[in-house]
Design an enzyme around this catalytic site. Structure first.
Site, short mmCIF file in Angstrom:
data_model
loop_
_atom_site.label_atom_id
_atom_site.label_comp_id
_atom_site.label_asym_id
_atom_site.label_seq_id
_atom_site.Cartn_x
_atom_site.Cartn_y
_atom_site.Cartn_z
N SER A 174 -8.26 -4.42 7.16
CA SER A 174 -7.21 -4.14 8.13
C SER A 174 -7.86 -3.80 9.47
O SER A 174 -8.12 -4.70 10.27
CB SER A 174 -6.31 -3.00 7.63
N GLY A 217 -12.61 -0.84 9.65
CA GLY A 217 -13.41 0.39 9.59
C GLY A 217 -14.21 0.52 8.30
O GLY A 217 -15.39 0.88 8.32
N THR A 218 -13.56 0.20 7.17
CA THR A 218 -14.25 0.33 5.87
C THR A 218 -15.45 -0.60 5.83
O THR A 218 -16.56 -0.19 5.44
CB THR A 218 -13.25 -0.04 4.74
N ARG A 227 0.82 -1.22 0.00
CA ARG A 227 0.00 0.00 0.00
C ARG A 227 0.85 1.28 0.00
O ARG A 227 0.38 2.33 -0.37
CB ARG A 227 -0.97 0.00 1.20
N GLN A 228 2.12 1.15 0.43
CA GLN A 228 3.03 2.32 0.31
C GLN A 228 3.70 2.17 -1.06
O GLN A 228 4.86 1.77 -1.17
CB GLN A 228 4.05 2.32 1.46
N ARG A 248 -10.61 8.49 2.87
CA ARG A 248 -9.77 8.12 4.01
C ARG A 248 -9.29 9.39 4.71
O ARG A 248 -8.72 10.28 4.10
CB ARG A 248 -8.58 7.27 3.54
N LYS A 302 -15.84 6.28 -0.61
CA LYS A 302 -15.11 6.35 0.66
C LYS A 302 -14.04 7.42 0.61
O LYS A 302 -13.37 7.59 -0.39
CB LYS A 302 -14.46 4.97 0.90
C1 R5P Z 1 -7.96 0.44 0.72
O1 R5P Z 1 -8.21 1.12 -0.30
C2 R5P Z 1 -8.18 -1.04 0.75
O2 R5P Z 1 -8.74 -1.49 -0.44
C3 R5P Z 1 -9.05 -1.44 1.93
O3 R5P Z 1 -10.34 -0.87 1.75
C4 R5P Z 1 -8.47 -0.95 3.22
O4 R5P Z 1 -7.13 -1.35 3.35
C5 R5P Z 1 -9.27 -1.47 4.38
O5 R5P Z 1 -8.76 -0.91 5.54
P1 R5P Z 1 -9.57 -0.89 6.88
O6 R5P Z 1 -10.05 -2.28 7.18
O7 R5P Z 1 -8.56 -0.41 7.90
O8 R5P Z 1 -10.70 0.08 6.74
#
Ligand code: R5P
Length: 283
Positions: A214, A217-218, A91-92, A186, A184
């Site tokens: 992760s 939250g999403t 992701r980085q 962030r 969404k």
């Molecule tokens: C981000 O764009 C990814 O596709 C996931 O939506 C994100 O990594 C999910 O992160 P979290 O569970 O912390 O909301």
């Protein structure tokens, strides 16, 4: 051909060995008293094509992958393929601010040193494959997740953001149902906002599909929106289940019916094997 399974991906290595009818090389591994890792390959792999399988998450598994690659190279393998079920740090994938590393590139540079071919599953963004200086490919776990979801009589697949839209569309085509997406934003590493939107979810069974869960939250915010729109059953499915902190608690208390992930990172929710997505690269 031999498969070498790192400690993070033993299960995937076993499944792959069944699919490919290939031996798993015997290894011994341990941690020294100071926690440094030790590994030794016991089979004679000289002159063989060796497939190393290891997820690079968390950090200690990345060091283990480097040691496995070196062990395989030192043992005289003819060809080294590296399967990275979950490519950590992906992701980085750029310098978002000056002074930052491109972490995905840093890892890819090192992995490429002892690899003829790299295969990973559902990387967050496809362009990370260009960071490898060896042949690098990705495959998608979406067809396997969709097969699992087919039994749940799903009426709609939801992408929690536009980045996940293609995955949701692909799954909906396999299942034969509708798809939609959320918008969404962030705010920071653990805070997101989901724009309220009209969703045609009343009395429907909905599965939300994303590449990664992760903090949860999403997914939790998406479940909330679906429930507000009268969804009957809500399933959350991802390729890579990181489940950081209290993610599982968050998902359960949001009222989802089931949490589904693949075995790229082993957890209680690893219900879908990714080996059918990887095996075609070696047939
Ligand atoms: C981000 O764009 C990814 O596709 C996931 O939506 C994100 O990594 C999910 O992160 P979290 O569970 O912390 O909301």
């Amino acid at each position: 051909m031999y498969i070498v399974g790192g400690t993070a991906s033993k299960k995937v290595a076993e499944e792959l060995s069944k699919e490919l009818d290939t031996k798993i090389a015997k290894t011994i591994s341990k941690r020294f008293p100071d926690d440094e890792f030790y590994v030794r390959i016991l089979d004679d792999i000289s002159g063989e094509h060796v497939i190393i399988v290891q997820t690079t998450y968390p950090d200690n598994n990345t060091v283990e992958l480097f040691l496995l690659q070196n062990a395989v190279e030192e043992a005289g393998a003819k060809e080294i393929s590296v399967v990275i079920p979950y490519f950590g740090y992906a992701r980085q994938d750029s310098k978002f601010q000056s002074g930052e590393p491109i972490s995905a590139k840093a890892l890819a540079n090192l992995i490429s040193l002892s690899a003829d071919k790299v295969i990973t599953v559902d990387p967050h963004k496809q362009h990370i494959l260009d960071f490898f200086s060896t042949s690098a490919f990705s495959c998608s776990a979406v067809p396997e997740l969709a097969k699992y979801l087919k039994d749940k009589e799903i009426n709609m697949i939801l992408a929690p953001d536009k980045g996940a839209l293609e995955r949701a569309k692909h799954a909906s085509e396999i299942i034969g149902c509708d798809f939609d997406y959320m918008e969404k934003t962030r705010i920071d590493d653990s805070t997101i906002e989901i724009k309220p939107k009209k969703l045609d979810a009343n009395n429907k069974n909905v599965a939300i599909i994303d590449d990664i869960i992760s903090t949860g939250g999403t997914m939790a915010k998406s479940i909330h929106q679906l429930k507000k729109h009268g969804a009957k059953n809500v399933y959350v499915a991802c390729t890579h289940g990181l489940f950081a902190g209290d993610a599982v608690k968050k998902l359960v208390s949001s009222g989802c019916n089931e949490i589904i992930s693949t075995d790229t990172i082993h957890s209680d929710f690893s219900k879908v094997s990714i080996s059918p997505c990887i095996s075609p690269f070696f047939k």
